[in-house]
Scaffold this active site. Structure first.
Site, mmCIF file in Angstrom:
data_model
loop_
_atom_site.group_PDB
_atom_site.id
_atom_site.type_symbol
_atom_site.label_atom_id
_atom_site.label_comp_id
_atom_site.label_asym_id
_atom_site.label_seq_id
_atom_site.Cartn_x
_atom_site.Cartn_y
_atom_site.Cartn_z
ATOM 1 N N LYS A 166 0.840 -1.194 0.000
ATOM 2 C CA LYS A 166 0.000 0.000 0.000
ATOM 3 C C LYS A 166 0.877 1.246 0.000
ATOM 4 O O LYS A 166 1.943 1.237 0.618
ATOM 5 C CB LYS A 166 -0.922 0.003 1.224
ATOM 6 C CG LYS A 166 -1.920 -1.137 1.262
ATOM 7 C CD LYS A 166 -2.975 -1.014 0.176
ATOM 8 C CE LYS A 166 -4.034 -2.093 0.287
ATOM 9 N NZ LYS A 166 -5.073 -1.976 -0.750
ATOM 10 N N HIS A 287 -7.145 -13.847 -7.809
ATOM 11 C CA HIS A 287 -7.795 -12.649 -7.284
ATOM 12 C C HIS A 287 -9.103 -12.466 -8.038
ATOM 13 O O HIS A 287 -9.170 -12.724 -9.237
ATOM 14 C CB HIS A 287 -6.896 -11.422 -7.448
ATOM 15 C CG HIS A 287 -7.323 -10.264 -6.601
ATOM 16 N ND1 HIS A 287 -8.383 -9.451 -6.943
ATOM 17 C CD2 HIS A 287 -6.858 -9.797 -5.420
ATOM 18 C CE1 HIS A 287 -8.547 -8.531 -6.004
ATOM 19 N NE2 HIS A 287 -7.637 -8.725 -5.062
#
Length: 459
Positions: A166, A287
């Site tokens: 992140k 994903h």
């Protein structure tokens, strides 16, 4: 045209269809539009999903009728509709004769989603017979391979503490690799966030060697193996393979520590199968970005998250994201644990069907989306075990001390649950876990009222 005489047979018994092993059974929630009878609409749905069209055609013969999909159960009040699809309907590979998921989707969730007489129809479960299980790839690797790399028992090896780099976009190569190193000092597993790939400000061929260097340094510093899941998602088969091949070259002797992430929903089954077949030695990380467009409970068409996960195991996903079962930021409920059970067990009762997997390797539940050390004990208690991968981005990089401390707090949270300890009492002896309370005070206030006084922390 009412096609119920041909495409419906309500005398068929589900147990007989299962025993026969010649059909894939699919359960839907279906509602016809006003003015259409339920059985008539259901039969039209089965026709459109198999051999039929909107008129009688002269080319239909007895063999064609023998592979009709048949409605075998309806309950208009509950909107339940179940259809039996003969195995002969489904397309097979020219190269090896195996089943392909695109054919299943084309028939069972294809044109029927846009029919004029159907208000909505959503697939909620499906049953695959043993012969069909044998004809799908299934996973080549599973969580036991990761446990082995991490030096753990290959049975019940426990929680793998992971993260997502992140911010998800905007980091250049050096800051990206630094963020990876900082987490690996305390954690096990790092994944690319799904948009991360080869952005102009962070070229793959510049950042990946730096990530590998960060992994090696973290391994040297901690004496522990580390894992990296790299996004190889692309529109083109050759681009996917170019990314994967380059990564394997960079990681060299540590290539076993490299997983390949594919965005299986937006990329489609072909992308998943390409990764599974071209790189059977790598952990295949599915994903599911974008899936909520059809799987959300608010969506009345498409299929459920349960169905998506079940399909992923057939395709060969080593692990798939399954949400947080109501314990994180994403849509979900505690009952979603059935998704994890179905993909990790050799047999399991689904919403409709009891499925046996006949030894097909399991698919790991990957937990992600708003999780942190404070939310994990409740999650583990609901699931009943900790044999999962958890990728906590904010839960790691949002820790008040450091990403490494965030990673350690995640591990400590698992140990807290495993020991059956009271989280407040456990925090008094585990600094990183205790600091998670200060890092995520809104969660702490909600989950552990009075924590400030008990831990001696004041605003």
């Amino acid at each position: 045209m009412d096609q119920s005489a041909r495409y419906a047979d309500l005398s068929l018994k589900e147990e007989d269809l299962i025993k026969g092993g010649r059909h894939i059974l699919v359960a839907y929630k279906m509602k016809p539009k006003s003015g259409y009878g339920y059985l008539e609409a259901a039969a039209h749905f089965a026709a459109e999903s198999s051999t039929g069209t909107n008129v009688e055609v002269s080319t239909t013969d007895d063999f064609t009728k023998g592979v009709d999909a048949l409605v075998y159960y309806i309950d208009e009040a509950s909107e339940d509709m179940r259809i039996a699809y003969p195995l002969e309907l489904f397309d097979r590979n020219v190269t090896d004769g195996r089943f392909m998921l695109v054919s299943f989707l084309t028939l069972a969730i294809g044109n029927n989603q846009g029919m004029g007489d159907i208000e909505h129809a959503k697939m909620i479960d499906f049953y695959v017979p043993e012969r069909c299980i044998q004809m799908f790839d299934g996973p080549a690797t599973d969580i036991s391979n990761l446990w082995r790399i991490l030096g753990r028992p290959v049975v019940n090896g426990g929680y793998i503490a992971g993260t997502i780099i992140k911010p998800k976009l905007g980091l250049r190569p050096e800051p990206f690799a630094k963020a990876a190193y900082q987490f690996w000092l305390g954690g096990d597993f790092i994944k690319n966030d799904e948009p991360q790939g080869n952005q102009v400000f962070c070229p793959l061929k510049k950042v990946l060697p730096l990530v590998y260097d960060a992994m090696k340094r973290a391994q040297d510093d901690t004496g522990q193996a580390k894992l990296f899941s790299m996004n190889i998602t692309a529109d083109d088969h050759y681009e996917m393979c170019a990314r994967a091949d380059y990564a394997l070259e960079v990681f060299g002797p540590d290539a076993d520590k490299l997983a390949f992430l594919v965005d299986g929903y937006v990329g489609g089954p072909g992308m998943v199968t390409t990764a599974r077949r071209q790189y059977p030695g790598q952990y295949l990380h599915y994903h599911r970005a974008g899936h909520g467009a059809v799987t959300s409970p608010s969506a009345k068409r498409g299929y459920t998250a349960f169905v998506l996960a079940k399909m992923s195991r057939l395709q060969g996903a080593s692990g798939i994201h399954v949400g947080t079962m109501g314990y994180g930021k994403m849509e979900g409920e505690g009952d979603d644990k059935i998704i994890a059970y179905m993909i990790e067990r050799d047999e399991c009762q689904g919403p409709v069907y009891f499925q046996k997997w006949y030894g097909m390797k399991p698919t790991t539940p990957i937990i992600s989306g708003g999780m942190n050390a404070l939310r994990l004990p409740g999650f583990f208690e609901n699931l009943g075990h900790g044999n999962v991968i958890n990728t906590a981005g904010g839960g790691s990089y949002g820790h008040i001390d450091s990403p490494a401390a965030g990673a350690i707090s995640l591990r400590q949270s698992y140990e807290c649950w495993k020991q059956g300890a009271d989280p407040i009492e456990f925090a008094k002896e585990h600094k990183e876990f205790a600091r998670a309370f200060e890092s995520f005070p809104k969660d702490a206030d909600k989950l552990f009222p009075g924590w400030r006084e008990k831990l001696g922390v004041h605003k």
